[in-house]
Design an enzyme around this catalytic site. Structure first.
Site, mmCIF file in Angstrom:
data_model
loop_
_atom_site.group_PDB
_atom_site.id
_atom_site.type_symbol
_atom_site.label_atom_id
_atom_site.label_comp_id
_atom_site.label_asym_id
_atom_site.label_seq_id
_atom_site.Cartn_x
_atom_site.Cartn_y
_atom_site.Cartn_z
ATOM 1 N N LYS A 64 26.487 30.198 18.559
ATOM 2 C CA LYS A 64 26.456 31.344 19.464
ATOM 3 C C LYS A 64 27.859 31.568 19.996
ATOM 4 O O LYS A 64 28.615 30.618 20.170
ATOM 5 C CB LYS A 64 25.525 31.082 20.658
ATOM 6 C CG LYS A 64 25.023 32.339 21.333
ATOM 7 C CD LYS A 64 23.721 32.809 20.702
ATOM 8 C CE LYS A 64 23.149 34.025 21.396
ATOM 9 N NZ LYS A 64 21.762 34.269 20.982
ATOM 10 N N ASP A 118 23.826 40.473 20.895
ATOM 11 C CA ASP A 118 23.027 39.733 21.872
ATOM 12 C C ASP A 118 23.174 40.477 23.198
ATOM 13 O O ASP A 118 23.681 41.606 23.233
ATOM 14 C CB ASP A 118 23.504 38.275 21.961
ATOM 15 C CG ASP A 118 22.482 37.384 22.665
ATOM 16 O OD1 ASP A 118 21.461 37.048 22.047
ATOM 17 O OD2 ASP A 118 22.689 37.045 23.849
ATOM 18 N N ASP A 135 13.009 44.931 36.608
ATOM 19 C CA ASP A 135 14.332 44.812 35.995
ATOM 20 C C ASP A 135 15.343 44.550 37.098
ATOM 21 O O ASP A 135 15.157 45.002 38.236
ATOM 22 C CB ASP A 135 14.689 46.110 35.247
ATOM 23 C CG ASP A 135 15.902 45.916 34.358
ATOM 24 O OD1 ASP A 135 15.707 45.621 33.153
ATOM 25 O OD2 ASP A 135 17.036 46.027 34.855
ATOM 26 N N ALA A 156 10.695 37.534 25.204
ATOM 27 C CA ALA A 156 11.832 37.592 24.290
ATOM 28 C C ALA A 156 13.065 36.815 24.730
ATOM 29 O O ALA A 156 13.950 36.553 23.916
ATOM 30 C CB ALA A 156 12.244 39.059 24.102
#
Ligand code: PHE
Length: 355
Positions: A80, A117, A206, A262
């Site tokens: 990553k 990402d 959110d 997710a």
């Protein structure tokens, strides 16, 4: 934690840190494992409190990628990248940073492949690809890529939620189910849409007040504050934002039957998987349920798969989860531990043949 401690304490193959002098950003590339193939993993771009925090994030995310590909039986390892950017980076400076970062990826000569990402997009991958090709996945379609990883990630999570409901009570239908979605970003918003289409009742939150306002205006979902999302009575809590959200403080508050979302690295520590199990909450290990984007994109762009075959791999996430739930029940361990065991058994075998 000190940077020395962070670097010394990691069991991955290596962490590369470079300073991008022009922008003031840190470029961190963590290679966890290249045992099953070249390391693949996205590029996360955001602000961090300090370099150590950025390195920890890159390392944990890289580890998770190793597990993601191993569980799926893919000939890829885990890595990553984190671009730890200063506040207020301008559009041009950002673009130049992405180009220099691409050159850095290319200098690794194929040990690391990257994609989008949190904080980066397929359009950004087009820019990274200017200097980093051919080691850049999920560019836009006009840029020669398959157009991004968010849609297949969201599809895989949708499948995973349905499979988790089946694991709970034998019925995979989403009709009338109440799902609490934390984070309505590039994956979360696609997930909300597909859940609504399948007849689910969605409660969402959110971190951005503007996003919450937009959701309220649209009217299709119930919107709650960022802290309240943990307390929502629901069938499934779906974390789709940042990591570490399942911990000793949040787990006792949850009023869901399952967690399936997710976000990468949802558990703050491995014992949080045990805490969920003790509470009787079925947990879909994040590196299994969130793998759709990586599997789809790598399948098409690296393994030469057709769209149908890649879509099958994404659909297979549901069966993989059901298999893990059975193993966890048989072995009387958390689903997180059962999934890790499965990944580790794959890693203990010789490298997978290129499929
Ligand atoms: N963000 C993706 C993930 O966490 C990373 C990725 C995207 C990897 C595209 C490869 C290709 O799975």
């Amino acid at each position: 934690m000190t940077l020395d401690g962070v670097l010394a304490g990691w069991e991955g193959e290596g962490t590369m840190i470079s300073r991008d002098v022009e922008s003031g950003a840190w470029i961190v590339i963590a290679l966890h494992s290249t045992h099953l193939g070249p390391a693949g993993g996205g590029t996360r771009m955001r602000e961090y409190a300090d370099l150590a925090e950025a390195v920890v994030d890159a390392q944990r995310l890289a580890t998770s990628m190793t597990y993601k590909f191993a569980v799926a039986g893919f000939p890829m390892g885990g890595g990553k990248a984190v671009l730890a950017v200063p506040r207020g980076l301008g559009v041009e400076a950002r673009r130049d940073l992405l180009r220099r970062y691409g050159a850095r990826v290319k200098s690794l000569r194929g040990a690391f492949f990257t994609g989008p990402d949190v904080g980066t997009s397929p359009a950004d991958m087009d820019v990274v690809g200017e200097t980093g090709a051919p080691y850049v996945f999920a560019r836009t379609r006009s840029g020669g890529g398959c157009g991004g990883s968010s849609p297949p990630t969201a599809r895989g999570v949708h499948e995973g939620i349905a499979a988790t409901l089946r694991g709970l009570d034998g019925d995979a239908s989403l009709d009338g189910r109440r799902i609490a979605v934390q984070g309505v970003g590039s994956v979360g918003q696609l997930l909300v849409k597909s859940l609504l289409e399948a007849g689910a009742r969605v409660v969402a939150s959110d971190a951005s007040a503007a996003v919450r306002e937009g959701l309220r205006g649209a009217g299709a979902v119930e919107v709650v504050g960022i802290e309240e999302i943990y307390d929502v009575p629901c069938d499934v809590f779906a974390p789709c934002a940042m990591g570490g959200v399942l911990n000793s403080e949040t787990i006792p508050r949850l009023r869901c039957r399952a967690v399936a979302g997710a976000a990468n690295n949802q558990l703050l520590e491995a014992v949080d998987g045990d805490r969920l199990r003790q509470r009787g909450i079925l947990y879909a290990p994040d590196f299994v349920i969130s793998a759709g984007g990586a599997l789809y994109v790598v399948g098409i762009e690296a393994l030469g798969w057709s769209e149908e075959r890649a879509a099958d791999a994404v659909r297979g996430i549901g069966d993989t989860l059901l298999d893990i739930y059975r193993r966890a029940a048989d072995e009387e361990v958390s689903t997180e531990r059962a999934a890790r065991r499965l990944a580790e058994s794959r890693l203990a075998q010789s490298p997978a043949p290129a499929a």
